[in-house]
Design a protein around this motif. Structure first.
Motif, PDB file in Angstrom:
ATOM      1  N   ASP A 353      -2.104  -4.606   1.070  1.00 37.25           N
ATOM      2  CA  ASP A 353      -1.867  -3.573   0.083  1.00 37.25           C
ATOM      3  C   ASP A 353      -2.495  -4.003  -1.243  1.00 37.25           C
ATOM      4  OD1 ASP A 353      -0.984  -1.328  -1.219  1.00 37.25           O
ATOM      5  OD2 ASP A 353       1.057  -2.092  -1.553  1.00 37.25           O
ATOM      6  N   PRO A 354      -3.618  -3.394  -1.640  1.00 35.82           N
ATOM      7  CA  PRO A 354      -4.342  -2.331  -0.947  1.00 35.82           C
ATOM      8  C   PRO A 354      -5.051  -2.846   0.307  1.00 35.82           C
ATOM      9  CG  PRO A 354      -5.591  -3.089  -2.835  1.00 35.82           C
ATOM     10  CD  PRO A 354      -4.269  -3.801  -2.896  1.00 35.82           C
ATOM     11  N   VAL A 414     -18.881 -15.730   5.000  1.00 33.67           N
ATOM     12  CA  VAL A 414     -17.813 -14.766   5.242  1.00 33.67           C
ATOM     13  C   VAL A 414     -17.289 -14.278   3.905  1.00 33.67           C
ATOM     14  CG1 VAL A 414     -15.551 -14.377   6.286  1.00 33.67           C
ATOM     15  CG2 VAL A 414     -17.186 -15.911   7.398  1.00 33.67           C
ATOM     16  N   LEU A 415     -17.189 -12.964   3.762  1.00 31.15           N
ATOM     17  CA  LEU A 415     -16.578 -12.355   2.578  1.00 31.15           C
ATOM     18  C   LEU A 415     -15.225 -11.791   2.983  1.00 31.15           C
ATOM     19  CD1 LEU A 415     -19.631 -10.405   1.065  1.00 31.15           C
ATOM     20  CD2 LEU A 415     -18.867 -12.710   0.530  1.00 31.15           C
ATOM     21  N   THR A 416     -14.169 -12.207   2.317  1.00 32.56           N
ATOM     22  CA  THR A 416     -12.813 -11.741   2.623  1.00 32.56           C
ATOM     23  C   THR A 416     -12.259 -10.988   1.422  1.00 32.56           C
ATOM     24  OG1 THR A 416     -11.799 -13.805   1.839  1.00 32.56           O
ATOM     25  CG2 THR A 416     -12.442 -13.694   4.163  1.00 32.56           C
ATOM     26  N   GLY A 417     -11.192 -10.235   1.685  1.00 28.31           N
ATOM     27  CA  GLY A 417     -10.516  -9.520   0.599  1.00 28.31           C
ATOM     28  C   GLY A 417     -11.346  -8.438  -0.037  1.00 28.31           C
ATOM     29  N   LEU A 418     -12.163  -7.744   0.760  1.00 31.16           N
ATOM     30  CA  LEU A 418     -12.941  -6.605   0.258  1.00 31.16           C
ATOM     31  C   LEU A 418     -12.044  -5.369   0.279  1.00 31.16           C
ATOM     32  CD1 LEU A 418     -16.210  -7.404   2.234  1.00 31.16           C
ATOM     33  CD2 LEU A 418     -15.894  -7.695  -0.221  1.00 31.16           C
ATOM     34  N   GLU A 419     -11.507  -5.017  -0.858  1.00 31.15           N
ATOM     35  CA  GLU A 419     -10.479  -3.976  -0.934  1.00 31.15           C
ATOM     36  C   GLU A 419     -11.085  -2.593  -0.882  1.00 31.15           C
ATOM     37  OE1 GLU A 419      -8.328  -4.847  -4.478  1.00 31.15           O
ATOM     38  OE2 GLU A 419      -7.558  -6.777  -3.727  1.00 31.15           O
ATOM     39  N   LEU A 420     -10.410  -1.714  -0.134  1.00 27.31           N
ATOM     40  CA  LEU A 420     -10.875  -0.333   0.046  1.00 27.31           C
ATOM     41  C   LEU A 420     -10.156   0.599  -0.912  1.00 27.31           C
ATOM     42  CD1 LEU A 420     -11.048  -0.235   3.949  1.00 27.31           C
ATOM     43  CD2 LEU A 420     -12.818  -0.893   2.323  1.00 27.31           C
ATOM     44  N   ALA A 421      -9.893   0.123  -2.093  1.00 28.67           N
ATOM     45  CA  ALA A 421      -9.237   0.946  -3.113  1.00 28.67           C
ATOM     46  C   ALA A 421      -9.474   0.299  -4.469  1.00 28.67           C
ATOM     47  CB  ALA A 421      -7.737   1.072  -2.830  1.00 28.67           C
ATOM     48  N   ALA A 422      -9.510   1.139  -5.511  1.00 30.38           N
ATOM     49  CA  ALA A 422      -9.699   0.608  -6.853  1.00 30.38           C
ATOM     50  C   ALA A 422      -8.391  -0.014  -7.343  1.00 30.38           C
ATOM     51  CB  ALA A 422     -10.134   1.728  -7.785  1.00 30.38           C
ATOM     52  N   ALA A 423      -8.503  -0.956  -8.278  1.00 31.05           N
ATOM     53  CA  ALA A 423      -7.321  -1.596  -8.828  1.00 31.05           C
ATOM     54  C   ALA A 423      -6.449  -0.592  -9.553  1.00 31.05           C
ATOM     55  CB  ALA A 423      -7.749  -2.716  -9.791  1.00 31.05           C
ATOM     56  N   ALA A 424      -5.116  -0.698  -9.364  1.00 30.74           N
ATOM     57  CA  ALA A 424      -4.198   0.263  -9.967  1.00 30.74           C
ATOM     58  C   ALA A 424      -4.118   0.041 -11.472  1.00 30.74           C
ATOM     59  CB  ALA A 424      -2.823   0.122  -9.341  1.00 30.74           C
TER      60      ALA A 424
END
Length: 424
Positions: A353-354, A414-424
């Motif tokens: 989350d996200p 490896v790229l991790t934590g690629l968020e599919l939402a903009a920061a709140a």
């Protein structure tokens, strides 16, 4: 017999005859005429001999080229004649194998290590005229083995190379030392001191067995005919391709699975960067720059990317303020679409989350593949004579021994934590 050889033999006969005639002090008129005739013939044969050599040189070159490629052509033709339905009927009815199928199975059995009927990896290729899911015929082509068996696999599109291994373990020595050059500081000064040349072995070991179980009804055996050939080959290749793809990238390294390059990034020494921010082209650009600084890539178009469809959907809808250009468009300007592989099998589903996903980037520095997949021997097809005995069906198990390794960790990131939402 070659014409040049015939001329050479005739020249030898002429020399032998002349040797007997020229030794006489007073030859007769007939013998003088014979000497003149043979001398003329000898000189004419010299001209014919040179011409014959020129002609035969071209023939030899053509024959040599044919010999160089004959073994590969003969093997391809032999493999094209391998019939999977013969294997099915041999397991079900005990029918004897025949033709090219019997020849190939005999060769594989001589290598040992098979309980059932060995099936070569190349036999799983889609044959000419076979209709695949898209409805387009796929003619047989000579390609690297991983492309031939699993043409649509994510591992193939990411540059992985499959290695065929007869027996034992295979190790890949990789240079790990940092050898450097140095200038001599003065006329009598020494250059840089010796640096130890160190290598590390990346082994492929036959510790992981992949199995596929197939159930064929009695009606199918009696009715299908050639369709059985295509169905068995297509389903076996598809199931193994999906399992292999998943193991190459996210194999757990436990419960018999090999350790995938994403799951085992720390074990393989692969750089893993935690982005922990909204996914944009900037995150990929930074990784591409790291590849280029490390001399693992010469340009952005030498980089391959493995992504999930959810990331593509998000990037395509993420427009730059005041423009109709998306982050996906920016990515495609530097990394060609052909270098991007989308998969739901080789990468974990979005979580957190996200929601966030991971991505894998690879390069083929110096022509060396980023990932090596080892396959031992052939596919071992074994019959289970008891499970479906009451229905008269055929249940077979296809076993394959496989492993994977990474030769040069610098070719992967490896790229991790690629968020599919903009920061709140």
């Amino acid at each position: 017999m070659l014409e040049s050889v015939k001329i050479t033999r005739r020249q030898s006969e002429i020399r032998q005859a002349l040797a007997g005639l020229v030794g006489k002090e007073k030859p007769t008129e007939d013998e003088v005429r014979n000497i003149e005739a043979m001398d003329l013939e000898f000189r004419q044969n010299e001209t014919r001999y040179r011409a014959a050599l020129i002609c035969e040189d071209t023939e030899r070159r053509e024959a040599g080229a044919e010999l160089e490629t004959r073994s590969g052509k003969e093997w391809a033709e032999l493999m094209a004649g391998f019939e999977m339905r013969q294997v099915a009927f041999a397991l079900d009815e005990g029918r004897a194998l025949s033709g090219k199928t019997a020849e190939i199975v005999t060769e594989l059995r001589n290598a040992g290590g098979f309980r059932g009927i060995p099936v070569p990896w190349a036999a799983l290729e889609q044959r000419a005229g076979e209709t695949i899911a898209s409805g387009t015929p796929a003619p047989t082509q000579t390609r690297p083995i991983i492309d031939r068996i699993f043409p649509d696999s994510a591992a193939s599109r990411m540059g992985a190379q499959m290695i065929s291994i007869d027996a034992g373990a295979v190790e890949w020595p990789v240079t790990t030392s940092a050898v450097s050059a140095g200038w001599a500081d003065g006329e009598l000064a020494n250059v840089a001191g010796p640096t130890t040349y160190v290598t590390t072995d990346r082994p492929l070991t036959p510790d992981h067995n992949l199995g596929v179980q197939m159930r064929i009804s009695r009606k199918t055996l009696k009715q299908a005919g050639d369709a059985l050939e295509q169905a068995v080959r297509r389903d076996m290749a598809g199931a193994m391709g999906a399992a292999m793809d998943r193991a190459v990238f996210i194999g757990t390294g436990a419960n018999g699975q090999p350790l995938g390059v994403i799951t085992g990034a720390a074990t393989y020494g692969i750089t893993s960067t935690a982005v922990a921010d909204e996914v944009t082209w900037a995150a990929f650009r930074a990784a591409v720059v790291r590849f280029m600084v490390a001399n693992a890539a010469g340009s952005p178009d030498a980089v391959r990317a493995l992504i999930r469809p959810e990331m593509w959907a998000y990037l395509d809808g993420l427009l730059i303020d005041g423009t109709a250009v998306s982050e996906w468009d920016r990515l495609l300007k530097s990394i060609p679409a052909g270098n991007i592989a989308m998969t739901t099998n080789g990468l974990a589903a979005p979580a957190g989350d996200p929601l966030a996903v991971s991505s894998l980037l690879t390069t083929a520095a110096g022509g060396v593949a980023p990932i090596f997949v080892g396959a031992w021997g052939a596919v071992d097809v074994i019959r289970d004579p008891f499970t479906d005995a009451q229905s008269g069906g055929l249940r077979i198990t296809a076993l394959a021994t496989m492993d994977l390794t990474v030769a040069r960790p610098a070719q992967l990131e490896v790229l991790t934590g690629l968020e599919l939402a903009a920061a709140a």
